[in-house]
Enzyme design. Structure first.
Site, PDB file in Angstrom:
ATOM      1  N   HIS A  26       0.845  -1.203   0.000  1.00 59.38           N
ATOM      2  CA  HIS A  26       0.000   0.000   0.000  1.00 59.38           C
ATOM      3  C   HIS A  26       0.874   1.244   0.000  1.00 59.38           C
ATOM      4  O   HIS A  26       2.113   1.160  -0.078  1.00 59.38           O
ATOM      5  CB  HIS A  26      -0.994  -0.016   1.166  1.00 59.38           C
ATOM      6  CG  HIS A  26      -0.353  -0.101   2.529  1.00 59.38           C
ATOM      7  ND1 HIS A  26       0.477   0.876   3.020  1.00 59.38           N
ATOM      8  CD2 HIS A  26      -0.436  -1.043   3.490  1.00 59.38           C
ATOM      9  CE1 HIS A  26       0.875   0.544   4.231  1.00 59.38           C
ATOM     10  NE2 HIS A  26       0.351  -0.628   4.542  1.00 59.38           N
ATOM     11  N   HIS A  29       4.033   1.633   2.261  1.00 60.29           N
ATOM     12  CA  HIS A  29       5.214   0.890   1.791  1.00 60.29           C
ATOM     13  C   HIS A  29       5.876   1.645   0.646  1.00 60.29           C
ATOM     14  O   HIS A  29       7.103   1.741   0.568  1.00 60.29           O
ATOM     15  CB  HIS A  29       4.820  -0.505   1.296  1.00 60.29           C
ATOM     16  CG  HIS A  29       4.059  -1.313   2.313  1.00 60.29           C
ATOM     17  ND1 HIS A  29       2.901  -1.973   2.016  1.00 60.29           N
ATOM     18  CD2 HIS A  29       4.283  -1.540   3.632  1.00 60.29           C
ATOM     19  CE1 HIS A  29       2.453  -2.597   3.096  1.00 60.29           C
ATOM     20  NE2 HIS A  29       3.275  -2.340   4.091  1.00 60.29           N
ATOM     21  N   CYS A 137       0.787  -6.265  15.996  1.00 61.59           N
ATOM     22  CA  CYS A 137       2.109  -5.612  16.125  1.00 61.59           C
ATOM     23  C   CYS A 137       3.202  -6.634  16.415  1.00 61.59           C
ATOM     24  O   CYS A 137       4.381  -6.324  16.313  1.00 61.59           O
ATOM     25  CB  CYS A 137       2.148  -4.634  17.291  1.00 61.59           C
ATOM     26  SG  CYS A 137       1.158  -3.169  17.117  1.00 61.59           S
ATOM     27  N   CYS A 152      -4.866  -1.992  21.728  1.00 60.97           N
ATOM     28  CA  CYS A 152      -3.675  -1.531  21.007  1.00 60.97           C
ATOM     29  C   CYS A 152      -3.951  -0.147  20.438  1.00 60.97           C
ATOM     30  O   CYS A 152      -4.952   0.053  19.744  1.00 60.97           O
ATOM     31  CB  CYS A 152      -3.341  -2.511  19.879  1.00 60.97           C
ATOM     32  SG  CYS A 152      -2.056  -1.877  18.784  1.00 60.97           S
ATOM     33  N   HIS A 155      -3.618  -0.485  16.411  1.00 59.44           N
ATOM     34  CA  HIS A 155      -4.626  -1.267  15.669  1.00 59.44           C
ATOM     35  C   HIS A 155      -6.025  -1.163  16.243  1.00 59.44           C
ATOM     36  O   HIS A 155      -6.978  -1.675  15.639  1.00 59.44           O
ATOM     37  CB  HIS A 155      -4.187  -2.741  15.603  1.00 59.44           C
ATOM     38  CG  HIS A 155      -2.951  -2.935  14.787  1.00 59.44           C
ATOM     39  ND1 HIS A 155      -1.711  -3.155  15.342  1.00 59.44           N
ATOM     40  CD2 HIS A 155      -2.754  -2.884  13.450  1.00 59.44           C
ATOM     41  CE1 HIS A 155      -0.812  -3.253  14.384  1.00 59.44           C
ATOM     42  NE2 HIS A 155      -1.419  -3.088  13.230  1.00 59.44           N
ATOM     43  N   LYS A 304      -6.355   9.072   9.854  1.00 57.42           N
ATOM     44  CA  LYS A 304      -5.626   7.875   9.439  1.00 57.42           C
ATOM     45  C   LYS A 304      -6.324   7.277   8.210  1.00 57.42           C
ATOM     46  O   LYS A 304      -7.547   7.230   8.158  1.00 57.42           O
ATOM     47  CB  LYS A 304      -5.670   6.885  10.610  1.00 57.42           C
ATOM     48  CG  LYS A 304      -4.786   5.709  10.427  1.00 57.42           C
ATOM     49  CD  LYS A 304      -4.803   4.834  11.671  1.00 57.42           C
ATOM     50  CE  LYS A 304      -4.122   3.523  11.348  1.00 57.42           C
ATOM     51  NZ  LYS A 304      -4.080   2.610  12.456  1.00 57.42           N
TER      52      LYS A 304
HETATM   53  N1  MSP Z   1       7.859  -5.575   9.284  1.00 54.89           N
HETATM   54  C1  MSP Z   1       7.927  -4.357  10.021  1.00 54.89           C
HETATM   55  C2  MSP Z   1       9.269  -3.681   9.858  1.00 54.89           C
HETATM   56  C3  MSP Z   1      10.446  -4.518  10.220  1.00 54.89           C
HETATM   57  S1  MSP Z   1      11.943  -3.696   9.894  1.00 54.89           S
HETATM   58  C4  MSP Z   1      13.092  -4.628  10.609  1.00 54.89           C
HETATM   59  C5  MSP Z   1       6.823  -3.401   9.549  1.00 54.89           C
HETATM   60  N2  MSP Z   1       6.302  -3.647   8.356  1.00 54.89           N
HETATM   61  S2  MSP Z   1       5.079  -2.854   7.698  1.00 54.89           S
HETATM   62  O1  MSP Z   1       4.895  -3.480   6.418  1.00 54.89           O
HETATM   63  O2  MSP Z   1       3.960  -2.831   8.573  1.00 54.89           O
HETATM   64  O3  MSP Z   1       5.514  -1.351   7.557  1.00 54.89           O
HETATM   65  C6  MSP Z   1       6.603  -0.988   6.780  1.00 54.89           C
HETATM   66  C7  MSP Z   1       6.792   0.507   6.775  1.00 54.89           C
HETATM   67  O4  MSP Z   1       5.674   1.156   6.184  1.00 54.89           O
HETATM   68  C8  MSP Z   1       6.968   1.115   8.163  1.00 54.89           C
HETATM   69  O5  MSP Z   1       8.091   1.988   8.165  1.00 54.89           O
HETATM   70  C9  MSP Z   1       5.727   1.945   8.346  1.00 54.89           C
HETATM   71  O6  MSP Z   1       6.005   3.084   9.097  1.00 54.89           O
HETATM   72  C10 MSP Z   1       5.398   2.316   6.917  1.00 54.89           C
HETATM   73  N3  MSP Z   1       4.015   2.734   6.814  1.00 54.89           N
HETATM   74  C11 MSP Z   1       2.895   1.968   6.906  1.00 54.89           C
HETATM   75  N4  MSP Z   1       1.804   2.795   6.809  1.00 54.89           N
HETATM   76  C12 MSP Z   1       2.200   4.073   6.667  1.00 54.89           C
HETATM   77  C13 MSP Z   1       1.562   5.293   6.371  1.00 54.89           C
HETATM   78  N5  MSP Z   1       0.256   5.417   6.313  1.00 54.89           N
HETATM   79  N6  MSP Z   1       2.370   6.365   6.131  1.00 54.89           N
HETATM   80  C14 MSP Z   1       3.724   6.273   6.062  1.00 54.89           C
HETATM   81  N7  MSP Z   1       4.350   5.135   6.304  1.00 54.89           N
HETATM   82  C15 MSP Z   1       3.642   4.088   6.869  1.00 54.89           C
HETATM   83  O7  MSP Z   1       6.511  -2.474  10.267  1.00 54.89           O
END
Ligand code: MSP
Length: 512
Positions: A26, A29, A137, A152, A155, A304
């Site tokens: 999404h 990422h 988480c 949480c 979430h 959000k």
């Molecule tokens: N798997 C863990 C990270 C492990 S690193 C050793 C994780 N994964 S995640 O897929 O949930 O998130 C990956 C990244 O995407 C995180 O840095 C998170 O902050 C970022 N984002 C997810 N949603 C976001 C937004 N809405 N805005 C900006 N970044 C956000 O966490």
């Protein structure tokens, strides 16, 4: 400042967080990936020796639960979704040098090796854990990390009360070294550093290093009934990847430690700024240079993003309507990097029209057309306009300094000031008037040569943000050397060729 003093073949290693495979790719990422890619591309343009890592986080309870819900094994789900994240990289034009999967056998073996060392160094003991746990988480929550009724905060789901015998990591013994570390520039920006400091100031508790109830993970070598807690396995990816990312070559020595910058979102600050350095200290390994923490993208209404609120910006829809460069540009431009910011399709459309199509696209097509019309495509080889030279003098230094601090949106503004300056220069000089008067041929030569040099300068600087479109522009300018060169310092453009509109008008009816 001459650009040469800012460049050189120094190793530079940038990482994104690795993505959970229990969800589809999404915008969040894409955001983290694009920012890291902008930095990697920029550093390559400065002649640095760059390594850029991304990948997937595949173990642990969230993945196991998601797989179960879909009637799959965790490995089947991981294989399927890791492919989707791998495919995301070229879609975003990300130039990652490697894609790590935490289910890679090389990663698993290295995790075991490092954590065995942590154990042998005396930082691990067996104990009973009882606490409030968020399965999404994969994290135990202390009292002040919980919402009302043991929920949480991230979430907004109920936490479960968990009790199990675990191996613990003696995080508490790192209280002092972490306090000291957090007085340095290790965490950036400063506001995020303060969050980490506040967390440590509450007093650090030991944390679970292993889980006994889960099987989807890396086996604990000294107690095979356990797997490592997924966060430790995941954090270690940044280190393990370097040992096998390049066939037959271990590049750990070259890139680990001082050259390393981790880019993360603010939700995973505790793991990267507290657990991670403590674990590295416990394993006698060098620490990364810094962790840069970015903010969150919010829906256009400032809330959000969530499907139920209907405020989600879909990166794939933006790519389809405006192209991948527009997505990259918009995210780096509209949200001040490091802070939270609202994003929306209307926002993309407005930046696309006013800045990409009007400011930059028009500047490029006007400049090229004028050189073709008035000088048959040959760029006059004459001294450059002195006023413009002055206005560009600070550009490279300011740009590189902003980039050094990971201020990718400030750096973009620094360039955009010059894009606006070049547009004003066209109006001031009015080459179409100069062209009418043979006596002013010299002024026309100077104006055209200066405009082309300005365009080359900003075009090269913008490559990391707009790799595809600036590639087309620099092709039309016949610029072969795309390393950073200040205004007037690059090889001068000799001829311009045809250029299709860089950012064509989007037909609203067709786009909607
Ligand atoms: N798997 C863990 C990270 C492990 S690193 C050793 C994780 N994964 S995640 O897929 O949930 O998130 C990956 C990244 O995407 C995180 O840095 C998170 O902050 C970022 N984002 C997810 N949603 C976001 C937004 N809405 N805005 C900006 N970044 C956000 O966490």
């Amino acid at each position: 400042m001459p650009l040469d003093s800012l460049t050189g073949a120094m190793p530079f290693y940038v990482t994104t967080p690795i993505f959970y495979v229990n969800a589809a790719p999404h915008l969040g990422h894409a955001y983290t990936t694009i920012a890291a890619d902008v930095m990697a591309r920029h550093m390559r343009q400065r002649g640095e020796d760059v390594f850029f890592l991304t990948g997937t986080d595949e173990h642990g309870e969230p993945v196991a639960l998601a797989a179960e819900a879909q009637g799959m094994t965790p490995r089947e789900l991981a294989d399927k979704n890791a492919e989707r994240f791998k495919a995301l990289m070229p879609q975003l034009h990300a130039s990652n040098d490697f894609f790590i999967r935490t289910s890679d056998p090389e990663h698993e073996a290295k995790v075991q090796e490092v954590l065995q060392r942590v154990h042998d160094n005396g930082h691990v003991y067996k104990g009973l854990y009882e606490g409030w746990y968020c399965p999404r988480c994969a994290d135990f929550k202390s009292e002040n990390e919980q919402g009302p009724g043991h929920t949480c905060l991230i979430h907004e789901i109920e936490l479960t009360r968990e009790q199990e015998e675990n191996w613990f990591f003696r995080l508490s013994t790192f209280q002092k070294p972490l306090e000291e570390l957090l007085q340095t520039e290790f965490v950036q920006p400063a506001a995020r550093r303060n969050e980490a400091i506040a967390f440590v100031a509450q007093g650090l508790q030991d944390v679970s290093l292993t889980r006994g109830k889960i099987t989807w993970g890396v086996r604990v070598p000294w107690d095979p009934g356990h797997v490592f807690y997924v966060w430790f396995d995941a954090l270690l990816n940044y280190y393990t990847a370097l040992s096998y990312a390049r066939d037959g070559e271990d590049i750990t020595e070259r890139f680990w430690g001082e050259p390393t910058t981790h880019l993360i979102g603010k939700d995973i600050l505790k793991f990267h700024t507290i657990y991670w350095p403590a674990l590295l200290m416990a394993a006698d390994l060098p620490l990364p240079r810094r962790v840069f923490v970015h903010g969150f993208l919010l829906g256009g209404d400032g809330r959000k993003m969530s499907k139920s609120l209907g405020n989600v910006l879909d990166p794939f829809e933006v790519i389809e309507r405006f192209g991948v460069d527009a997505l990259r540009f918009y995210l780096m431009r509209d949200v001040s990097f490091g802070e939270d910011g609202s994003v929306s399709m209307e926002g993309v459309e407005s930046r696309y029209t006013t800045e990409l199509a009007n400011d930059l696209g028009n500047l490029a097509s006007r400049t090229i057309k004028m050189v073709q019309r008035y000088r048959d495509g040959a760029v006059p080889d004459v001294p450059l306009d002195e006023g413009l030279q002055r206005d560009f003098a600070a550009l490279s230094g300011d740009f590189c300094r902003a980039m050094d601090d990971f201020r990718v949106s400030d750096a973009l503004e620094v360039v955009w000031e010059r894009v606006r300056r070049l547009n004003a220069f066209v109006e001031e000089q009015a080459p179409w008037q100069l062209a009418k008067d043979e006596a002013r041929a010299g002024d026309l030569d100077r104006a055209l040569a200066s405009l082309v040099e300005g365009l080359r300068t900003v075009g090269v600087m913008l490559v990391p943000y707009l790799p595809e479109r600036m590639g087309a522009l620099l092709d039309a300018l016949n610029v072969e050397d795309r390393t950073l060169r200040a205004f007037g310092e690059g090889a001068r453009v000799e001829r311009v060729g045809d250029l299709e509109p860089l950012f064509p008008r989007i037909d609203r009816a067709a786009a909607a």
